[in-house]
Design a protein around this motif. Structure first.
Motif, mmCIF file in Angstrom:
data_model
loop_
_atom_site.group_PDB
_atom_site.id
_atom_site.type_symbol
_atom_site.label_atom_id
_atom_site.label_comp_id
_atom_site.label_asym_id
_atom_site.label_seq_id
_atom_site.Cartn_x
_atom_site.Cartn_y
_atom_site.Cartn_z
ATOM 1 N N GLU A 65 0.840 -1.201 0.000
ATOM 2 C CA GLU A 65 0.000 0.000 0.000
ATOM 3 C C GLU A 65 0.871 1.245 0.000
ATOM 4 O OE1 GLU A 65 -3.981 0.408 2.140
ATOM 5 O OE2 GLU A 65 -2.581 1.462 3.456
ATOM 6 N N GLU A 67 0.329 5.392 0.252
ATOM 7 C CA GLU A 67 -0.533 6.552 0.459
ATOM 8 C C GLU A 67 0.253 7.781 0.015
ATOM 9 O OE1 GLU A 67 -3.181 6.260 4.250
ATOM 10 O OE2 GLU A 67 -1.184 5.445 4.722
ATOM 11 N N ARG A 79 -9.659 15.886 -6.258
ATOM 12 C CA ARG A 79 -9.735 14.469 -6.645
ATOM 13 C C ARG A 79 -8.912 14.203 -7.904
ATOM 14 N NH1 ARG A 79 -13.136 11.722 -3.610
ATOM 15 N NH2 ARG A 79 -14.811 12.813 -2.566
ATOM 16 N N GLY A 83 -5.674 12.094 -7.611
ATOM 17 C CA GLY A 83 -5.963 10.876 -8.360
ATOM 18 C C GLY A 83 -4.907 10.593 -9.415
ATOM 19 N N THR A 110 -6.180 -1.924 -5.570
ATOM 20 C CA THR A 110 -7.223 -1.059 -5.014
ATOM 21 C C THR A 110 -6.799 0.385 -5.229
ATOM 22 O OG1 THR A 110 -6.210 -1.057 -2.811
ATOM 23 C CG2 THR A 110 -7.875 -2.743 -3.251
ATOM 24 N N PHE A 111 -7.770 1.292 -5.223
ATOM 25 C CA PHE A 111 -7.494 2.711 -5.428
ATOM 26 C C PHE A 111 -8.566 3.514 -4.713
ATOM 27 C CE2 PHE A 111 -7.766 6.628 -8.013
ATOM 28 C CZ PHE A 111 -6.448 7.051 -7.911
ATOM 29 N N GLU A 112 -8.137 4.469 -3.922
ATOM 30 C CA GLU A 112 -9.086 5.285 -3.155
ATOM 31 C C GLU A 112 -8.555 6.714 -3.071
ATOM 32 O OE1 GLU A 112 -10.366 5.399 1.486
ATOM 33 O OE2 GLU A 112 -10.260 3.437 0.535
ATOM 34 N N VAL A 113 -9.452 7.674 -3.127
ATOM 35 C CA VAL A 113 -9.079 9.086 -3.024
ATOM 36 C C VAL A 113 -9.892 9.732 -1.919
ATOM 37 C CG1 VAL A 113 -9.142 11.315 -4.209
ATOM 38 C CG2 VAL A 113 -8.412 9.290 -5.451
ATOM 39 N N ASP A 114 -9.208 10.487 -1.055
ATOM 40 C CA ASP A 114 -9.865 11.272 -0.007
ATOM 41 C C ASP A 114 -9.411 12.713 -0.151
ATOM 42 O OD1 ASP A 114 -11.042 9.052 1.472
ATOM 43 O OD2 ASP A 114 -8.988 8.566 2.032
ATOM 44 N N ALA A 125 -4.318 9.915 -1.836
ATOM 45 C CA ALA A 125 -4.654 8.790 -2.698
ATOM 46 C C ALA A 125 -4.012 7.556 -2.082
ATOM 47 C CB ALA A 125 -4.132 8.999 -4.112
ATOM 48 N N THR A 126 -4.774 6.494 -1.960
ATOM 49 C CA THR A 126 -4.274 5.241 -1.415
ATOM 50 C C THR A 126 -4.340 4.186 -2.507
ATOM 51 O OG1 THR A 126 -5.150 5.862 0.747
ATOM 52 C CG2 THR A 126 -4.519 3.559 0.432
#
Length: 135
Positions: A65, A67, A79, A83, A110-114, A125-126
């Motif tokens: 992972e 971040e 984003r 992103g 996996t891909f996530e944005v906060d 972005a994780t």
């Protein structure tokens, strides 16, 4: 080979992808907004099975992972900004020959944005790679 070798390779990829970012992998709880851009890399063992009966080797399931932290301006889409950085590190991890040599295969990602709005606009972005290795 071990998780530490994979961690070192992933950190090298993140550092090469974002040369101006600070590597906070050794102290992830201490990231400060004034230290942006920054990144944190972790490798987690999710499980392991014996490779073959009588073998000392294990087939290990891992999550790599990364971040990525940065700030964005009020006139920017947070984003989109973070992103793009997350996608860049994900692509770099998948394409890196040194990391690929340590892994048997990548089984998913996996891909996530906060984003956070406020006086100081921060984004994260994780990116996660689900992988298997034998050691």
């Amino acid at each position: 080979m071990s998780e530490s070798a994979i961690l070192s390779a992933a950190r090298a990829v993140a550092a090469a992808t974002f040369p101006t970012a600070k590597d906070w992998s050794d102290d992830p709880a201490n990231i400060k907004p004034e230290s942006m851009p920054a990144f944190v890399v972790t490798v987690t063992r999710d499980g392991a099975t014996q490779e073959a009966m009588g073998s000392d080797l294990e087939e290990v399931q891992l999550t790599i992972e990364v971040e990525v932290f940065d700030a964005y301006e009020t006139n920017q889409d947070g984003r989109e900004v973070i992103g793009a950085k997350g996608e860049a590190v994900r692509d770099a991890l998948k394409a890196d020959a040194a990391l690929d040599a340590l892994l048997d295969r990548v089984t998913g990602s996996t891909f996530e944005v906060d984003i956070a709005s406020g006086r100081k606009r921060l984004a994260r972005a994780t990116v996660g790679l689900l992988a298997e290795a034998t050691f």
